[in-house]
Design an enzyme around this catalytic site. Sequence first.
Site, short mmCIF file in Angstrom:
data_model
loop_
_atom_site.label_atom_id
_atom_site.label_comp_id
_atom_site.label_asym_id
_atom_site.label_seq_id
_atom_site.Cartn_x
_atom_site.Cartn_y
_atom_site.Cartn_z
N CYS A 33 0.83 -1.20 0.00
CA CYS A 33 0.00 0.00 0.00
C CYS A 33 0.87 1.26 0.00
O CYS A 33 2.09 1.19 0.10
CB CYS A 33 -0.90 -0.01 1.23
SG CYS A 33 0.05 0.11 2.76
N ARG A 88 12.09 -5.29 6.37
CA ARG A 88 12.64 -4.94 5.05
C ARG A 88 14.15 -5.08 4.94
O ARG A 88 14.73 -5.00 3.88
CB ARG A 88 12.18 -3.54 4.64
CG ARG A 88 12.59 -3.18 3.21
CD ARG A 88 11.74 -2.09 2.66
NE ARG A 88 12.23 -1.55 1.41
CZ ARG A 88 12.96 -0.47 1.32
NH1 ARG A 88 13.31 0.22 2.39
NH2 ARG A 88 13.35 -0.03 0.14
N ALA A 148 3.20 1.62 2.90
CA ALA A 148 4.40 0.78 2.77
C ALA A 148 5.44 1.48 1.89
O ALA A 148 6.63 1.48 2.20
CB ALA A 148 4.04 -0.57 2.18
N HIS A 171 5.77 6.13 -2.69
CA HIS A 171 7.08 6.66 -3.12
C HIS A 171 6.92 8.10 -3.52
O HIS A 171 7.72 8.97 -3.18
CB HIS A 171 7.62 5.90 -4.34
CG HIS A 171 7.76 4.41 -4.16
ND1 HIS A 171 7.59 3.55 -5.21
CD2 HIS A 171 8.05 3.66 -3.08
CE1 HIS A 171 7.80 2.31 -4.78
NE2 HIS A 171 8.06 2.36 -3.49
FE1 CFM Z 1 12.88 -0.04 -5.75
FE2 CFM Z 1 12.27 -2.39 -5.87
FE3 CFM Z 1 10.91 -0.63 -4.35
FE4 CFM Z 1 13.45 -1.36 -3.69
FE5 CFM Z 1 12.45 -3.25 -1.99
FE6 CFM Z 1 11.32 -4.27 -4.17
FE7 CFM Z 1 9.92 -2.56 -2.69
MO1 CFM Z 1 10.49 -4.93 -1.84
S1 CFM Z 1 14.23 -1.76 -5.59
S2 CFM Z 1 12.46 0.52 -3.69
S3 CFM Z 1 14.31 -2.15 -1.87
S4 CFM Z 1 10.99 -0.87 -6.45
S5 CFM Z 1 12.52 -5.19 -2.71
S6 CFM Z 1 11.90 -4.42 -6.36
S7 CFM Z 1 9.30 -4.29 -3.64
S8 CFM Z 1 10.75 -2.88 -0.84
S9 CFM Z 1 9.05 -0.63 -3.16
C1 HCA Z 2 6.73 -3.82 0.88
C2 HCA Z 2 8.09 -4.27 1.38
C3 HCA Z 2 8.63 -5.45 0.66
C4 HCA Z 2 7.87 -6.72 0.98
C5 HCA Z 2 8.64 -7.94 0.67
C6 HCA Z 2 7.93 -9.21 0.35
C7 HCA Z 2 10.11 -5.61 1.07
O1 HCA Z 2 6.38 -4.04 -0.27
O2 HCA Z 2 6.04 -3.20 1.65
O3 HCA Z 2 6.78 -9.22 -0.06
O4 HCA Z 2 8.61 -10.23 0.47
O5 HCA Z 2 10.96 -5.64 0.20
O6 HCA Z 2 10.38 -5.71 2.26
O7 HCA Z 2 8.59 -5.22 -0.74
#
Ligand code: CFM
Ligand code: HCA
Length: 533
Positions: free
Chosen positions: A53, A87, A56, A185
């Site tokens: 969401c 995370r 997150a 983001h």
């Molecule tokens: Fe960029 Fe990602 Fe993301 Fe990320 Fe992550 Fe991710 Fe995420 Mo999980 S590189 S910031 S550190 S888009 S692993 S593939 S889903 S938290 S929002």
């Molecule tokens: C998020 C965080 C997450 C979840 C990881 C997962 C992460 O999306 O809120 O589903 O295993 O990287 O910690 O993407």
Amino acid sequence: MSCKKCLDKVIDTYPSKVKKNRQKHMLIKQSDETQEIQANTRTIPGIITNRGCAFAGCKGVVIGPLRDMVHIVHGPVGCSYYAWGTRRNKAKTKGDEKNFINYCFTTDMQESDIVFGGEKKLKEAIREAVELFNPAAITISATCPVGLIGDDIKSVAAEAEKEYGIQVLAFDCEGYKGVSQSAGHHIANNILMRDVIGKVEKSEKEIPKYSVNILGEYNIGGDGWEISRILNKIGYEIVSIMTGDGTYEELKNTHNANLNVVQCHRSINYISEMLETKYGTPWLKVNFIGVNETIKTLRNMAEYFGDQELIDRTEEVIAEELSEIEETFEMFKKMCEGKTAFLYVGGSRAHHYQGLLKEIGIDTVMAGYEFGHRDDYEGRDVIPYIKLDADTRNIPDLHVEKDEKQYRLYLSPERLQKLKEKMPLGQYAGLIKEMKDGTMVIDDLNHHETEALLKAVKPDVFCSGIKDKFISQKMGIFSKQLHSYDYSGPYAGFKGAVIFAKDISAGINTPTWSYITPPWKKEPIIEGKINEE
Ligand code: CFM
Ligand code: HCA
């Protein structure tokens, strides 16, 4: 079974409306066609998505890793508590600096706060945080109920700023905003840009020549540390790392650098764009995942600055690093060669890891993002991304003005133009372009599709997250979490590539999988079409 047949089979059980919708989120790479994919649209209600969401994306992803701030989550306890420490965005305390990364701060709203309002409780939480922890600054992140009952977190933050003399930033990142964490983001990017970045004025002379910011690097499993080690060894000065193991103090300085390198485009492209508009600092799309991509990135960075001394030093470091890893990397490669992978991660890793998998001889046969936008798939020199950025529907976009006082160009516009033809300066190729023909691309892959595809294709490894890890492993297919790295890492840079190769070869080659009988081999499974009426 051909990929086309596979995809048809997977969506065949859907009611026709759902089928039509999901079809637009899938394609098979065909380099002789201009391909489009639907992305960043609302998940169909009832479908079990892996997405997160807005809260997150804002608190968990972008602002959470800033270690010297207290991040208060305003809402019922669950959002904060269940996300606590999951995370793996690591942070180290340096000297007597403050580091709150291991804490979990929440207002723990109760029913009475939902009925009568939670502002009083929030004020109290801020007071407590200041008295107990004396942080550099505070953030407040709103979760769903806060928006629904209308608590005014902005005015609470403004009052607290006056009272305590530190910045208190309020993020209206209620979970329901937008269609995924991507909206969060954007909210975080806007506020950091508007209220934090640019707070320190420096003259050109005070800015080190090879100064860079690393944007979109969150230090999962220590990736940011490994990248910093390599860049420091070459001679770069890292002004700020956004935001893994980052600090509020560094963030204020972000505009005082000569280049922004962007690792994760999805989560930070708004800031990189705004930094260019406001301060004239260009951004370069980089990728520190995989040996070849790391080398390409380092060479591009050196060429951007253009000094022979830096170019030579870069080659020296590359040669040194390669000599340290080559033998071990080769050994693991032999153990992985000829295998296949599914790759399904958030908004950039499904792209970044394909090269590294290829380097160890693994072919990615399906890849997709949870919440990537069309530019993350199709590239962004092709598409003007703002027009397609559906998550701006609910989020006021911030359009920054050029800052005449602090605007400076490190390179002439002519040289910049020349470099743009050679390297991804201000551009992003996206996931599809670098894929092999015949690869399946699926956006917002859901649990039904995951199960059906794993069953049909049986890849050797499924790289994704915690929500589907055990679907795969119960089927006897090794799963590697590419969000958290399953407690391992770093995977970035040269040394990280070896750790990744070691983890993958161990996972694929363990005899464990041969002891597991997938459920469909021992239980009758009812399959059929869902009645549309
Ligand atoms: Fe960029 Fe990602 Fe993301 Fe990320 Fe992550 Fe991710 Fe995420 Mo999980 S590189 S910031 S550190 S888009 S692993 S593939 S889903 S938290 S929002
Ligand atoms: C998020 C965080 C997450 C979840 C990881 C997962 C992460 O999306 O809120 O589903 O295993 O990287 O910690 O993407």
